[in-house]
Design an enzyme around this catalytic site. Structure first.
Site, mmCIF file in Angstrom:
data_model
loop_
_atom_site.group_PDB
_atom_site.id
_atom_site.type_symbol
_atom_site.label_atom_id
_atom_site.label_comp_id
_atom_site.label_asym_id
_atom_site.label_seq_id
_atom_site.Cartn_x
_atom_site.Cartn_y
_atom_site.Cartn_z
ATOM 1 N N SER A 6 0.925 -1.214 -0.063
ATOM 2 C CA SER A 6 0.000 -0.087 -0.246
ATOM 3 C C SER A 6 0.821 1.110 -0.139
ATOM 4 C CB SER A 6 -0.971 -0.137 1.301
ATOM 5 O OG SER A 6 -1.218 1.386 1.344
ATOM 6 N N HIS A 31 -1.256 -0.983 -4.264
ATOM 7 C CA HIS A 31 -2.753 -0.934 -3.550
ATOM 8 C C HIS A 31 -2.536 0.761 -3.300
ATOM 9 C CE1 HIS A 31 -6.239 -1.630 -1.148
ATOM 10 N NE2 HIS A 31 -5.652 -0.858 -0.418
ATOM 11 N N ASP A 33 -4.640 3.979 -1.988
ATOM 12 C CA ASP A 33 -5.736 4.255 -0.902
ATOM 13 C C ASP A 33 -6.076 5.669 -1.316
ATOM 14 O OD1 ASP A 33 -6.000 2.004 0.632
ATOM 15 O OD2 ASP A 33 -3.871 2.338 1.109
ATOM 16 N N MET A 35 -8.691 8.520 -0.422
ATOM 17 C CA MET A 35 -9.603 8.713 1.066
ATOM 18 C C MET A 35 -10.083 10.455 0.790
ATOM 19 S SD MET A 35 -7.024 7.629 4.088
ATOM 20 C CE MET A 35 -6.336 5.902 4.165
ATOM 21 N N HIS A 64 -8.326 1.555 -4.231
ATOM 22 C CA HIS A 64 -9.355 1.292 -2.962
ATOM 23 C C HIS A 64 -10.017 2.772 -2.693
ATOM 24 C CE1 HIS A 64 -9.495 0.133 1.598
ATOM 25 N NE2 HIS A 64 -10.776 0.380 1.147
ATOM 26 N N MET A 66 -11.818 4.941 -0.576
ATOM 27 C CA MET A 66 -12.618 5.116 0.758
ATOM 28 C C MET A 66 -13.325 6.470 0.586
ATOM 29 S SD MET A 66 -9.579 3.556 3.249
ATOM 30 C CE MET A 66 -8.410 3.670 1.668
ATOM 31 N N MET A 135 -11.492 -5.658 5.168
ATOM 32 C CA MET A 135 -10.866 -4.509 6.070
ATOM 33 C C MET A 135 -10.393 -5.366 7.254
ATOM 34 S SD MET A 135 -9.949 -1.886 3.995
ATOM 35 C CE MET A 135 -9.163 -1.088 5.553
ATOM 36 N N ASP A 178 -6.510 -6.365 4.299
ATOM 37 C CA ASP A 178 -5.799 -4.946 3.956
ATOM 38 C C ASP A 178 -6.160 -4.335 5.386
ATOM 39 O OD1 ASP A 178 -5.015 -2.462 3.379
ATOM 40 O OD2 ASP A 178 -6.785 -1.633 2.253
HETATM 41 C C1 DX5 Z 1 -6.336 1.681 5.796
HETATM 42 C C2 DX5 Z 1 -5.699 1.440 4.248
HETATM 43 C C3 DX5 Z 1 -4.457 0.547 4.066
HETATM 44 C C4 DX5 Z 1 -3.412 0.966 4.979
HETATM 45 C C5 DX5 Z 1 -2.471 -0.516 5.212
HETATM 46 O O1 DX5 Z 1 -7.210 2.369 5.595
HETATM 47 O O2 DX5 Z 1 -6.816 1.021 3.490
HETATM 48 O O3 DX5 Z 1 -4.435 -0.011 2.766
HETATM 49 O O4 DX5 Z 1 -2.619 1.711 4.064
HETATM 50 O O5 DX5 Z 1 -1.482 -0.063 5.968
HETATM 51 P P1 DX5 Z 1 -0.716 -0.860 7.088
HETATM 52 O O6 DX5 Z 1 -0.495 -2.084 6.465
HETATM 53 O O7 DX5 Z 1 0.342 -0.130 7.617
HETATM 54 O O8 DX5 Z 1 -1.970 -1.136 8.101
HETATM 55 ZN ZN ZN Z 2 -6.557 0.139 1.541
#
Ligand code: DX5
Ligand code: ZN
Length: 218
Positions: A6, A31, A33, A35, A64, A66, A135, A178
Protein backbone atom coordinates in the site's frame (compact mmCIF):
# COMPACT_ATOMS: atom_id res chain seq x y z
CA UNK A 1 -0.32 -15.61 -2.03
CA UNK A 2 -0.05 -12.27 -3.81
CA UNK A 3 1.34 -9.15 -2.13
CA UNK A 4 0.15 -5.65 -2.96
CA UNK A 5 2.11 -3.00 -1.02
CA UNK A 6 0.00 0.00 0.00
CA UNK A 7 1.52 3.26 -1.20
CA UNK A 8 -0.01 5.03 1.81
CA UNK A 9 3.07 4.15 3.84
CA UNK A 10 5.56 5.13 1.13
CA UNK A 11 7.61 8.34 1.08
CA UNK A 12 5.16 10.78 -0.55
CA UNK A 13 7.99 13.08 -1.65
CA UNK A 14 9.23 10.40 -4.10
CA UNK A 15 6.30 8.22 -5.08
CA UNK A 16 7.63 7.45 -8.57
CA UNK A 17 10.87 6.06 -7.13
CA UNK A 18 9.00 4.10 -4.45
CA UNK A 19 6.88 2.47 -7.17
CA UNK A 20 9.96 1.45 -9.15
CA UNK A 21 11.49 0.02 -5.97
CA UNK A 22 8.53 -2.23 -5.15
CA UNK A 23 8.33 -3.35 -8.77
CA UNK A 24 12.00 -4.40 -8.63
CA UNK A 25 11.23 -6.04 -5.27
CA UNK A 26 8.65 -8.25 -7.08
CA UNK A 27 5.37 -6.83 -5.76
CA UNK A 28 2.33 -8.33 -7.53
CA UNK A 29 0.54 -4.99 -7.72
CA UNK A 30 0.26 -1.72 -5.85
CA UNK A 31 -2.62 -0.72 -3.61
CA UNK A 32 -3.66 2.94 -3.87
CA UNK A 33 -5.68 4.29 -0.94
CA UNK A 34 -8.03 7.07 -1.97
CA UNK A 35 -9.56 8.92 1.00
CA UNK A 36 -11.98 11.85 0.90
CA UNK A 37 -11.86 13.11 4.50
CA UNK A 38 -15.59 12.34 4.86
CA UNK A 39 -16.06 8.58 4.62
CA UNK A 40 -12.79 8.27 6.54
CA UNK A 41 -11.08 10.95 8.66
CA UNK A 42 -8.10 11.40 6.34
CA UNK A 43 -7.28 12.73 2.87
CA UNK A 44 -4.90 11.31 0.32
CA UNK A 45 -4.85 11.80 -3.44
CA UNK A 46 -7.03 11.56 -6.53
CA UNK A 47 -6.91 10.75 -10.27
CA UNK A 48 -4.32 13.40 -11.30
CA UNK A 49 -1.67 11.92 -9.00
CA UNK A 50 -2.54 8.36 -10.05
CA UNK A 51 -2.21 9.45 -13.69
CA UNK A 52 1.19 11.00 -13.02
CA UNK A 53 2.35 7.74 -11.40
CA UNK A 54 1.20 5.48 -14.24
CA UNK A 55 4.35 5.90 -16.42
CA UNK A 56 6.60 4.91 -13.50
CA UNK A 57 5.55 1.24 -13.37
CA UNK A 58 3.77 -1.62 -15.09
CA UNK A 59 2.36 -2.85 -11.76
CA UNK A 60 -1.38 -3.45 -11.43
CA UNK A 61 -3.01 -0.31 -9.95
CA UNK A 62 -5.49 -1.47 -7.30
CA UNK A 63 -7.53 1.58 -6.29
CA UNK A 64 -9.30 1.38 -2.93
CA UNK A 65 -11.88 4.17 -2.81
CA UNK A 66 -12.68 5.20 0.76
CA UNK A 67 -15.08 7.92 -0.32
CA UNK A 68 -18.75 8.71 0.28
CA UNK A 69 -19.76 8.86 -3.38
CA UNK A 70 -17.47 6.80 -5.63
CA UNK A 71 -19.66 6.70 -8.77
CA UNK A 72 -18.42 9.98 -10.38
CA UNK A 73 -14.80 8.93 -9.74
CA UNK A 74 -14.90 5.62 -11.62
CA UNK A 75 -14.30 7.07 -15.06
CA UNK A 76 -11.54 9.50 -13.93
CA UNK A 77 -9.68 6.64 -12.22
CA UNK A 78 -10.06 4.46 -15.31
CA UNK A 79 -8.45 7.21 -17.42
CA UNK A 80 -5.78 7.70 -14.77
CA UNK A 81 -4.69 4.09 -15.32
CA UNK A 82 -6.48 2.01 -12.67
CA UNK A 83 -6.70 -1.76 -13.25
CA UNK A 84 -9.14 -2.41 -10.43
CA UNK A 85 -11.50 -0.24 -8.39
CA UNK A 86 -12.77 -1.30 -4.98
CA UNK A 87 -15.67 0.55 -3.38
CA UNK A 88 -17.08 0.22 0.12
CA UNK A 89 -20.41 -1.53 0.57
CA UNK A 90 -21.10 0.97 3.38
CA UNK A 91 -20.89 3.96 1.02
CA UNK A 92 -22.80 2.54 -1.96
CA UNK A 93 -26.59 2.47 -1.73
CA UNK A 94 -26.75 1.30 -5.36
CA UNK A 95 -23.94 -1.23 -5.19
CA UNK A 96 -25.18 -3.30 -8.16
CA UNK A 97 -25.02 -0.25 -10.43
CA UNK A 98 -21.66 0.89 -9.07
CA UNK A 99 -20.04 -2.53 -9.61
CA UNK A 100 -21.47 -2.98 -13.08
CA UNK A 101 -20.26 0.53 -13.93
CA UNK A 102 -16.71 -0.44 -12.86
CA UNK A 103 -16.85 -3.58 -15.00
CA UNK A 104 -18.27 -1.68 -17.96
CA UNK A 105 -14.92 0.16 -18.07
CA UNK A 106 -13.09 -3.16 -18.28
CA UNK A 107 -11.81 -2.91 -14.70
CA UNK A 108 -11.76 -5.42 -11.86
CA UNK A 109 -14.74 -4.69 -9.61
CA UNK A 110 -14.08 -4.93 -5.87
CA UNK A 111 -16.23 -4.48 -2.77
CA UNK A 112 -14.68 -3.60 0.58
CA UNK A 113 -16.21 -4.49 3.94
CA UNK A 114 -15.38 -2.63 7.15
CA UNK A 115 -14.59 -4.79 10.19
CA UNK A 116 -18.18 -4.43 11.48
CA UNK A 117 -19.89 -5.25 8.17
CA UNK A 118 -21.22 -8.71 7.36
CA UNK A 119 -20.61 -10.25 3.93
CA UNK A 120 -24.14 -11.56 3.46
CA UNK A 121 -25.08 -8.19 1.94
CA UNK A 122 -23.15 -9.30 -1.15
CA UNK A 123 -25.54 -12.18 -1.78
CA UNK A 124 -27.53 -10.66 -4.64
CA UNK A 125 -24.62 -9.01 -6.42
CA UNK A 126 -22.17 -11.93 -6.47
CA UNK A 127 -22.34 -12.01 -10.26
CA UNK A 128 -20.86 -8.48 -10.34
CA UNK A 129 -17.89 -9.00 -8.01
CA UNK A 130 -14.30 -9.86 -8.95
CA UNK A 131 -12.73 -9.18 -5.56
CA UNK A 132 -13.82 -8.79 -1.93
CA UNK A 133 -11.61 -6.64 0.28
CA UNK A 134 -11.93 -7.59 3.93
CA UNK A 135 -10.74 -4.61 5.98
CA UNK A 136 -8.75 -5.84 8.96
CA UNK A 137 -8.57 -2.33 10.47
CA UNK A 138 -11.05 0.54 10.45
CA UNK A 139 -10.03 2.39 7.29
CA UNK A 140 -8.34 5.78 7.35
CA UNK A 141 -4.77 5.26 8.48
CA UNK A 142 -1.79 3.02 7.98
CA UNK A 143 0.12 1.50 10.87
CA UNK A 144 -2.86 0.23 12.90
CA UNK A 145 -3.14 -3.14 14.64
CA UNK A 146 -4.97 -5.94 12.82
CA UNK A 147 -8.44 -6.66 14.24
CA UNK A 148 -8.57 -10.41 14.82
CA UNK A 149 -12.33 -11.08 14.27
CA UNK A 150 -12.09 -9.31 10.92
CA UNK A 151 -9.42 -11.80 9.83
CA UNK A 152 -11.64 -14.69 10.94
CA UNK A 153 -14.42 -13.16 8.84
CA UNK A 154 -12.22 -13.63 5.74
CA UNK A 155 -12.26 -17.39 6.44
CA UNK A 156 -16.02 -17.50 6.87
CA UNK A 157 -16.39 -15.42 3.70
CA UNK A 158 -14.21 -17.84 1.73
CA UNK A 159 -16.33 -20.84 2.76
CA UNK A 160 -19.55 -18.96 2.02
CA UNK A 161 -18.28 -17.90 -1.41
CA UNK A 162 -17.26 -21.50 -2.23
CA UNK A 163 -20.82 -22.63 -1.59
CA UNK A 164 -22.74 -19.74 -3.14
CA UNK A 165 -20.56 -19.44 -6.25
CA UNK A 166 -20.73 -23.20 -6.90
CA UNK A 167 -24.52 -23.05 -6.61
CA UNK A 168 -24.77 -20.09 -8.97
CA UNK A 169 -22.11 -21.37 -11.37
CA UNK A 170 -19.95 -18.27 -10.81
CA UNK A 171 -16.19 -17.85 -10.60
CA UNK A 172 -15.21 -17.24 -6.98
CA UNK A 173 -14.10 -13.63 -6.36
CA UNK A 174 -10.58 -13.05 -5.03
CA UNK A 175 -10.27 -12.35 -1.31
CA UNK A 176 -7.98 -9.53 -0.21
CA UNK A 177 -7.17 -8.42 3.33
CA UNK A 178 -5.99 -4.92 4.20
CA UNK A 179 -4.81 -3.33 7.43
CA UNK A 180 -2.22 -4.25 10.02
CA UNK A 181 -0.99 -7.24 8.02
CA UNK A 182 2.53 -8.46 8.87
CA UNK A 183 4.44 -11.73 8.27
CA UNK A 184 2.98 -13.28 11.45
CA UNK A 185 -0.45 -13.39 9.72
CA UNK A 186 0.61 -15.06 6.50
CA UNK A 187 0.18 -18.74 7.40
CA UNK A 188 -3.27 -18.13 8.90
CA UNK A 189 -4.38 -15.97 5.96
CA UNK A 190 -3.39 -18.76 3.54
CA UNK A 191 -5.27 -21.31 5.60
CA UNK A 192 -8.38 -19.09 5.59
CA UNK A 193 -8.39 -18.78 1.80
CA UNK A 194 -7.02 -15.24 1.37
CA UNK A 195 -5.58 -14.59 -2.11
CA UNK A 196 -4.02 -11.12 -1.76
CA UNK A 197 -2.35 -9.38 1.17
CA UNK A 198 -2.24 -5.59 1.23
CA UNK A 199 0.56 -4.28 3.42
CA UNK A 200 1.76 -0.73 3.98
CA UNK A 201 3.96 -0.54 7.06
CA UNK A 202 5.17 -4.14 6.70
CA UNK A 203 6.75 -3.19 3.35
CA UNK A 204 7.53 0.54 3.33
CA UNK A 205 8.44 0.57 7.02
CA UNK A 206 11.38 -1.75 6.28
CA UNK A 207 14.74 -1.12 4.62
CA UNK A 208 14.65 -4.14 2.30
CA UNK A 209 11.42 -4.19 0.27
CA UNK A 210 12.31 -7.42 -1.57
CA UNK A 211 12.84 -9.26 1.71
CA UNK A 212 9.62 -7.82 3.17
CA UNK A 213 7.57 -8.85 0.13
CA UNK A 214 9.08 -12.34 0.03
CA UNK A 215 8.34 -12.72 3.77
CA UNK A 216 4.71 -11.76 3.23
CA UNK A 217 4.34 -14.13 0.30
CA UNK A 218 5.28 -16.95 2.67
C1 DX5 B 1 -6.21 1.76 5.62
C2 DX5 B 1 -5.79 1.44 4.20
C3 DX5 B 1 -4.72 0.42 4.13
C4 DX5 B 1 -3.43 0.82 4.82
C5 DX5 B 1 -2.65 -0.39 5.21
O1 DX5 B 1 -7.27 2.63 5.57
O2 DX5 B 1 -6.88 0.96 3.46
O3 DX5 B 1 -4.47 0.05 2.78
O4 DX5 B 1 -2.63 1.62 4.02
O5 DX5 B 1 -1.51 0.02 5.91
P1 DX5 B 1 -0.90 -0.91 7.03
O6 DX5 B 1 -0.44 -2.16 6.36
O7 DX5 B 1 0.20 -0.09 7.59
O8 DX5 B 1 -1.99 -1.18 8.05
ZN1 ZN C 1 -6.54 0.09 1.45
Amino acid sequence: MKVFPSLLSADFSKLGAELSSIETAKADGVHLDIMDGVFVPNLTFGPPIVKSLRPHTKLDFDCHLMVTNPDPLIEPFKFAGANGITVHLESCPHIQRTLSQIRSHGLRAGVALNPGTDFKGLNWVLDQIDLVLVMTVNPGFGGQKLIEPALSKAGALSKWLDKECAQLGLKKPLIQIDGGVDPSHVARAKELGVDILVAGTAVFGTKDYAKAIAGLRG
